[in-house]
Design a protein around this motif. Structure first.
Motif, PDB file in Angstrom:
ATOM      1  N   ASP A 180     -43.890  46.553 -19.812  1.00 49.52           N
ATOM      2  CA  ASP A 180     -42.756  47.292 -19.280  1.00 49.52           C
ATOM      3  C   ASP A 180     -43.164  48.748 -19.088  1.00 49.52           C
ATOM      4  O   ASP A 180     -43.117  49.547 -20.010  1.00 49.52           O
ATOM      5  CB  ASP A 180     -41.576  47.186 -20.252  1.00 49.52           C
ATOM      6  N   GLN A 225     -41.743  51.108 -17.434  1.00 51.45           N
ATOM      7  CA  GLN A 225     -40.649  52.069 -17.418  1.00 51.45           C
ATOM      8  C   GLN A 225     -40.402  52.673 -18.796  1.00 51.45           C
ATOM      9  O   GLN A 225     -40.039  53.819 -18.912  1.00 51.45           O
ATOM     10  CB  GLN A 225     -39.372  51.384 -16.936  1.00 51.45           C
ATOM     11  N   ASN A 226     -40.573  51.883 -19.847  1.00 49.14           N
ATOM     12  CA  ASN A 226     -40.277  52.344 -21.201  1.00 49.14           C
ATOM     13  C   ASN A 226     -41.531  52.523 -22.048  1.00 49.14           C
ATOM     14  O   ASN A 226     -41.440  52.637 -23.261  1.00 49.14           O
ATOM     15  CB  ASN A 226     -39.327  51.355 -21.890  1.00 49.14           C
ATOM     16  N   ALA A 227     -42.690  52.524 -21.427  1.00 55.43           N
ATOM     17  CA  ALA A 227     -43.947  52.591 -22.170  1.00 55.43           C
ATOM     18  C   ALA A 227     -44.254  54.021 -22.595  1.00 55.43           C
ATOM     19  O   ALA A 227     -44.024  54.971 -21.857  1.00 55.43           O
ATOM     20  CB  ALA A 227     -45.085  52.052 -21.319  1.00 55.43           C
ATOM     21  N   LYS A 228     -44.754  54.145 -23.818  1.00 57.63           N
ATOM     22  CA  LYS A 228     -45.235  55.429 -24.320  1.00 57.63           C
ATOM     23  C   LYS A 228     -46.572  55.194 -25.010  1.00 57.63           C
ATOM     24  O   LYS A 228     -46.779  54.160 -25.636  1.00 57.63           O
ATOM     25  CB  LYS A 228     -44.256  56.036 -25.316  1.00 57.63           C
TER      26      LYS A 228
END
Length: 70
Positions: free
Chosen positions: A30, A32-35
């Motif tokens: 994902d 979009q929410n990856a850090k």
């Protein structure tokens, strides 16, 4: 696995494009929410997938079972 990547100027910072196949190998699907967590060790830049933070109540309940990675 080692790959050669380019360093790009991006405003006042520099950037590296990470191929999706590499991200999938560390379990990031994902985008979009990856850090990522960036560390520097022995003249190397290390990027790691961010681990989810446990809230305080859960942490207290499992504190004796958690292993310290470093």
């Amino acid at each position: 696995m080692s790959i050669l990547v380019n360093l790009y100027k991006w405003g006042n910072v520099q950037g590296v494009l990470i191929p999706r196949e590499i991200l999938k190998k560390i379990g990031i699907d994902d985008l979009q929410n990856a850090k990522l967590v960036l560390d520097i060790k022995d003249n190397a830049i290390i990027l790691k997938k961010e681990l989810l933070q446990l809230d305080d109540e859960v942490r207290e309940n499992v504190e004796g079972y958690l292993l310290d990675e470093e």
